[in-house]
Design a protein around this motif. Structure first.
Motif, PDB file in Angstrom:
ATOM      1  N   SER A 168       0.801  -1.232   0.000  1.00 54.00           N
ATOM      2  CA  SER A 168       0.000   0.000   0.000  1.00 54.00           C
ATOM      3  C   SER A 168       0.834   1.282   0.000  1.00 54.00           C
ATOM      4  O   SER A 168       0.363   2.326  -0.437  1.00 54.00           O
TER       5      SER A 168
ATOM      6  N   LEU B  25      -5.446   2.808   5.351  1.00 55.75           N
ATOM      7  CA  LEU B  25      -5.100   4.023   4.625  1.00 55.75           C
ATOM      8  C   LEU B  25      -4.900   5.189   5.575  1.00 55.75           C
ATOM      9  O   LEU B  25      -4.856   6.337   5.156  1.00 55.75           O
TER      10      LEU B  25
ATOM     11  N   GLY C 297      -8.640   2.057  -1.265  1.00 56.39           N
ATOM     12  CA  GLY C 297      -7.988   0.843  -0.793  1.00 56.39           C
ATOM     13  C   GLY C 297      -8.198  -0.386  -1.644  1.00 56.39           C
ATOM     14  O   GLY C 297      -7.660  -1.442  -1.340  1.00 56.39           O
TER      15      GLY C 297
ATOM     16  N   ASP D 233      -5.830   4.941  -4.044  1.00 59.31           N
ATOM     17  CA  ASP D 233      -5.785   5.916  -2.960  1.00 59.31           C
ATOM     18  C   ASP D 233      -5.732   7.321  -3.549  1.00 59.31           C
ATOM     19  O   ASP D 233      -5.506   7.506  -4.739  1.00 59.31           O
TER      20      ASP D 233
ATOM     21  N   ASN E 213      -0.158   5.010   4.567  1.00 61.19           N
ATOM     22  CA  ASN E 213      -0.682   3.672   4.311  1.00 61.19           C
ATOM     23  C   ASN E 213       0.149   2.597   5.000  1.00 61.19           C
ATOM     24  O   ASN E 213       1.361   2.741   5.171  1.00 61.19           O
TER      25      ASN E 213
END
Length: 165
Positions: free
Chosen positions: A39, A71, A103, A138, A145
């Motif tokens: 992420s 996130l 996400g 995102d 993240n």
């Protein structure tokens, strides 16, 4: 050694300098990949993960994804799985950013292709063409993240371009 390039019927063989080769691809009946999309590193805002698989109109693929991302470091309302947030996070009126859930695991063919939803389970549509890239959807606040998704991908009748990165 020397790179040899050939044509089978009629048989011809010649050499090509390595400096003139841009991509080396091997067409495979089946290409299994198991990759981690992080992420923080693989956000739609900064960089997509390169699966190193090139699709043609004849290629097909399936993928399953699992894992967990946040996130936001401190806000539980921003925790999700590969399908993305199902309801808006704190202080937002929508769960979508750029047309897909915050996400969510998303992909695109080629570096400038249209972004599409993969989520927990995906089957390619006919006519997919180009190199497959993956990312976590995102907004511009991707720096907070955490987490990653593990993606199991199987492509058929596609080109293997080497190590995913």
């Amino acid at each position: 050694g020397e790179l040899l390039r050939g044509k089978v019927d009629p048989f011809q063989l010649g050499s090509t300098p390595w400096s003139s080769i841009r991509v080396f691809a091997v067409r495979q009946k089946k290409i299994p990949r198991r990759v981690d999309v992080h992420s923080l590193r693989h956000s739609t805002q900064i960089e997509y993960f390169d699966t190193a698989i090139f699709f043609t109109a004849a290629s097909k693929a399936t993928a399953t994804a699992s894992g967990f991302t946040r996130l936001s470091w401190e806000t539980d309302g921003w925790a999700t799985d590969p399908n993305g947030l199902q309801k808006p996070g704190p202080n937002y009126k929508t769960n979508l950013v750029d047309g897909h859930p915050f996400g969510a695991l998303v992909g695109r063919f080629q570096s400038n292709g249209e972004v599409f939803f993969l989520g927990k389970s995906w089957t390619s549509k006919p006519g997919a063409n180009g190199r497959l890239f993956l990312a976590i959807n995102d907004n511009r606040h991707w720096q907070n993240n955490l987490g990653n998704y593990r993606v199991s991908l199987v492509a058929t009748d596609a080109y293997d371009l080497g190590d995913p990165q």
